[in-house]
Write a protein that holds these residues in place. Structure first.
Motif, PDB file in Angstrom:
ATOM      1  N   GLU A 148       0.817  -1.222   0.000  1.00 25.40           N
ATOM      2  CA  GLU A 148       0.000   0.000   0.000  1.00 25.40           C
ATOM      3  C   GLU A 148       0.846   1.266   0.000  1.00 25.40           C
ATOM      4  OE1 GLU A 148      -2.540  -0.555   3.387  1.00 25.40           O
ATOM      5  OE2 GLU A 148      -4.134  -1.415   2.153  1.00 25.40           O
ATOM      6  N   ASN A 149       2.051   1.164   0.576  1.00 24.26           N
ATOM      7  CA  ASN A 149       2.915   2.340   0.664  1.00 24.26           C
ATOM      8  C   ASN A 149       4.062   2.316  -0.338  1.00 24.26           C
ATOM      9  OD1 ASN A 149       1.965   3.950   3.223  1.00 24.26           O
ATOM     10  ND2 ASN A 149       1.918   1.795   3.824  1.00 24.26           N
ATOM     11  N   GLN A 150       4.025   1.336  -1.237  1.00 22.55           N
ATOM     12  CA  GLN A 150       5.031   1.245  -2.311  1.00 22.55           C
ATOM     13  C   GLN A 150       6.454   1.288  -1.748  1.00 22.55           C
ATOM     14  OE1 GLN A 150       3.754   1.247  -5.929  1.00 22.55           O
ATOM     15  NE2 GLN A 150       2.183   0.459  -4.550  1.00 22.55           N
ATOM     16  N   ILE A 151       6.694   0.479  -0.725  1.00 22.71           N
ATOM     17  CA  ILE A 151       7.987   0.483  -0.046  1.00 22.71           C
ATOM     18  C   ILE A 151       9.075  -0.092  -0.952  1.00 22.71           C
ATOM     19  CG2 ILE A 151       9.286  -0.425   1.919  1.00 22.71           C
ATOM     20  CD1 ILE A 151       7.170   1.664   2.658  1.00 22.71           C
ATOM     21  N   SER A 152      10.217   0.572  -0.983  1.00 26.65           N
ATOM     22  CA  SER A 152      11.330   0.088  -1.800  1.00 26.65           C
ATOM     23  C   SER A 152      12.655   0.117  -1.053  1.00 26.65           C
ATOM     24  CB  SER A 152      11.453   0.940  -3.078  1.00 26.65           C
ATOM     25  OG  SER A 152      11.687   2.301  -2.748  1.00 26.65           O
ATOM     26  N   ASP A 153      12.623   0.456   0.253  1.00 32.54           N
ATOM     27  CA  ASP A 153      13.866   0.500   1.026  1.00 32.54           C
ATOM     28  C   ASP A 153      13.579   0.115   2.478  1.00 32.54           C
ATOM     29  OD1 ASP A 153      13.641   3.182   2.785  1.00 32.54           O
ATOM     30  OD2 ASP A 153      12.753   3.515   0.804  1.00 32.54           O
ATOM     31  N   LEU A 154      14.620  -0.290   3.183  1.00 29.27           N
ATOM     32  CA  LEU A 154      14.445  -0.754   4.556  1.00 29.27           C
ATOM     33  C   LEU A 154      14.089   0.366   5.524  1.00 29.27           C
ATOM     34  CD1 LEU A 154      17.345  -3.351   4.932  1.00 29.27           C
ATOM     35  CD2 LEU A 154      14.912  -3.796   4.628  1.00 29.27           C
ATOM     36  N   ASP A 155      14.609   1.557   5.301  1.00 28.77           N
ATOM     37  CA  ASP A 155      14.338   2.667   6.219  1.00 28.77           C
ATOM     38  C   ASP A 155      12.846   2.930   6.349  1.00 28.77           C
ATOM     39  OD1 ASP A 155      16.993   3.026   6.788  1.00 28.77           O
ATOM     40  OD2 ASP A 155      17.283   4.682   5.384  1.00 28.77           O
ATOM     41  N   SER A 156      12.126   2.828   5.249  1.00 29.67           N
ATOM     42  CA  SER A 156      10.682   3.076   5.276  1.00 29.67           C
ATOM     43  C   SER A 156       9.925   2.011   6.062  1.00 29.67           C
ATOM     44  CB  SER A 156      10.132   3.153   3.858  1.00 29.67           C
ATOM     45  OG  SER A 156      10.740   4.210   3.130  1.00 29.67           O
ATOM     46  N   LEU A 157      10.527   0.825   6.190  1.00 25.34           N
ATOM     47  CA  LEU A 157       9.875  -0.247   6.936  1.00 25.34           C
ATOM     48  C   LEU A 157       9.813   0.042   8.438  1.00 25.34           C
ATOM     49  CD1 LEU A 157      10.931  -3.747   5.542  1.00 25.34           C
ATOM     50  CD2 LEU A 157       8.656  -2.740   5.672  1.00 25.34           C
ATOM     51  N   ARG A 158      10.644   0.943   8.910  1.00 24.53           N
ATOM     52  CA  ARG A 158      10.653   1.253  10.338  1.00 24.53           C
ATOM     53  C   ARG A 158       9.350   1.887  10.799  1.00 24.53           C
ATOM     54  NH1 ARG A 158      16.861   3.401  11.546  1.00 24.53           N
ATOM     55  NH2 ARG A 158      17.917   1.687  10.455  1.00 24.53           N
TER      56      ARG A 158
ATOM     57  N   ALA B 196      12.183  -1.981  16.823  1.00 26.39           N
ATOM     58  CA  ALA B 196      13.129  -1.972  17.945  1.00 26.39           C
ATOM     59  C   ALA B 196      14.541  -1.857  17.400  1.00 26.39           C
ATOM     60  CB  ALA B 196      12.969  -3.232  18.791  1.00 26.39           C
ATOM     61  N   ASP B 197      15.050  -0.649  17.343  1.00 21.65           N
ATOM     62  CA  ASP B 197      16.359  -0.405  16.749  1.00 21.65           C
ATOM     63  C   ASP B 197      17.471  -1.119  17.510  1.00 21.65           C
ATOM     64  OD1 ASP B 197      17.975   1.220  14.758  1.00 21.65           O
ATOM     65  OD2 ASP B 197      18.894   1.869  16.651  1.00 21.65           O
ATOM     66  N   ALA B 198      17.385  -1.125  18.830  1.00 21.37           N
ATOM     67  CA  ALA B 198      18.443  -1.724  19.651  1.00 21.37           C
ATOM     68  C   ALA B 198      18.543  -3.231  19.468  1.00 21.37           C
ATOM     69  CB  ALA B 198      18.207  -1.392  21.122  1.00 21.37           C
ATOM     70  N   LEU B 199      17.479  -3.843  18.984  1.00 15.43           N
ATOM     71  CA  LEU B 199      17.465  -5.296  18.800  1.00 15.43           C
ATOM     72  C   LEU B 199      17.537  -5.688  17.329  1.00 15.43           C
ATOM     73  CD1 LEU B 199      14.723  -6.128  21.445  1.00 15.43           C
ATOM     74  CD2 LEU B 199      17.180  -6.550  21.650  1.00 15.43           C
ATOM     75  N   SER B 200      17.838  -4.714  16.490  1.00 15.42           N
ATOM     76  CA  SER B 200      17.962  -4.952  15.052  1.00 15.42           C
ATOM     77  C   SER B 200      19.418  -4.800  14.627  1.00 15.42           C
ATOM     78  CB  SER B 200      17.082  -3.961  14.273  1.00 15.42           C
ATOM     79  OG  SER B 200      15.726  -4.073  14.659  1.00 15.42           O
ATOM     80  N   ASP B 201      19.758  -5.389  13.491  1.00 16.03           N
ATOM     81  CA  ASP B 201      21.108  -5.243  12.956  1.00 16.03           C
ATOM     82  C   ASP B 201      21.055  -5.324  11.437  1.00 16.03           C
ATOM     83  OD1 ASP B 201      20.961  -8.004  12.288  1.00 16.03           O
ATOM     84  OD2 ASP B 201      21.782  -8.560  14.236  1.00 16.03           O
TER      85      ASP B 201
END
Length: 246
Positions: free
Chosen positions: A212-222, A232-237
């Motif tokens: 629905e949001n036409q996501i094409s990059d990981l940053d937008s998934l946040r 959860a940024d602290a638990l992601s890598d």
């Protein structure tokens, strides 16, 4: 970017809601597997399928009538599991469906890799099934690197599949390709605890969010926050994105 998801055991036939647009890439292999399963006894099939007598009879009847040329149900509508219910492709916008076609791929023990609008028939064959094919000890060996190659990906794979299916692709990912898995859960004793049912729902919701949001990059998934989840940024890598129930 490609997004990979698992299939579901429960399937249906629906050629009315949305049209199928193509045949599966591995139609010949699916027909080969169908023929192999037909040649087994009902007891042998039941052992491979790990299901009840009723489901064995139902799926044996499907095998007896299997003819890929008659398939009309697009894969995205054929599966009925929680993930697909929460994805809800039946009510997606045209632009969201276009995104699915370009970016989403469904992994399958029977069909290999499916585009969302590839025509399929109901079947039962999990990737982890103990079925030897053409000298290969199991389906992982039978498919080998072909599933990864069929993704036609050269930059990023977002893994929303279960481990059973993700491991059919992960070993073949090339160094230049980033393979990022997503986990959904809650903290318990300092660890992220995932529950299967909830994870299936979340995977469907995230797929819908991306389309629905036409996501094409990981940053937008946040920004994904369905079902009370928060990134959860602290638990992601670099290889894992983590979302916790808030």
């Amino acid at each position: 970017m490609k997004v990979i998801i698992s299939p579901a055991k429960k399937m249906n036939i629906d050629s009315d809601t949305l049209p199928a647009r193509s045949q599966p890439v591995f139609s010949d292999e699916a027909s080969q597997l169908a023929a192999l399963l037909r040649a087994l006894t009902p007891a042998e099939r039941q052992k491979i399928w790990q299901c009840s007598d009723k489901l064995t009879a139902e799926n044996s009847a499907r095998l007896a009538a299997f003819d890929q040329s008659r398939a009309q149900t697009p894969a995205i509508l054929a599966y009925e599991g929680l993930q697909y219910q929460h994805m809800a492709p039946q009510v997606m916008s045209r632009d969201a469906l276009v995104w699915l076609d370009a970016h989403l791929r469904i992994l399958s023990g029977f069909y290999g890799v499916l585009r969302p609008f590839a025509a399929v028939l109901p079947y039962r064959l999990e990737m982890q099934a103990k079925l030897a094919v053409d000298g290969a000890r199991d389906l992982y060996a039978f498919w080998g690197g072909r599933l990864y190659e069929a993704l036609e990906e050269d930059a990023l794979i977002v893994n929303l599949a279960s481990e059973e299916y993700a491991k059919a692709v992960r070993p073949y990912v090339q160094p230049a390709v980033r393979f990022v898995s997503v986990r959904f859960g809650e903290l318990a004793n300092g660890r992220v605890k995932q529950k299967g049912t909830f994870a299936k729902m979340a995977r469907g919701e995230m797929t819908r969010f991306m389309a629905e949001n036409q996501i094409s990059d990981l940053d937008s998934l946040r920004d994904f926050d369905a079902l009370g989840l928060r990134y959860a940024d602290a638990l992601s890598d670099d290889s894992t994105l983590t979302y916790l129930i808030s």
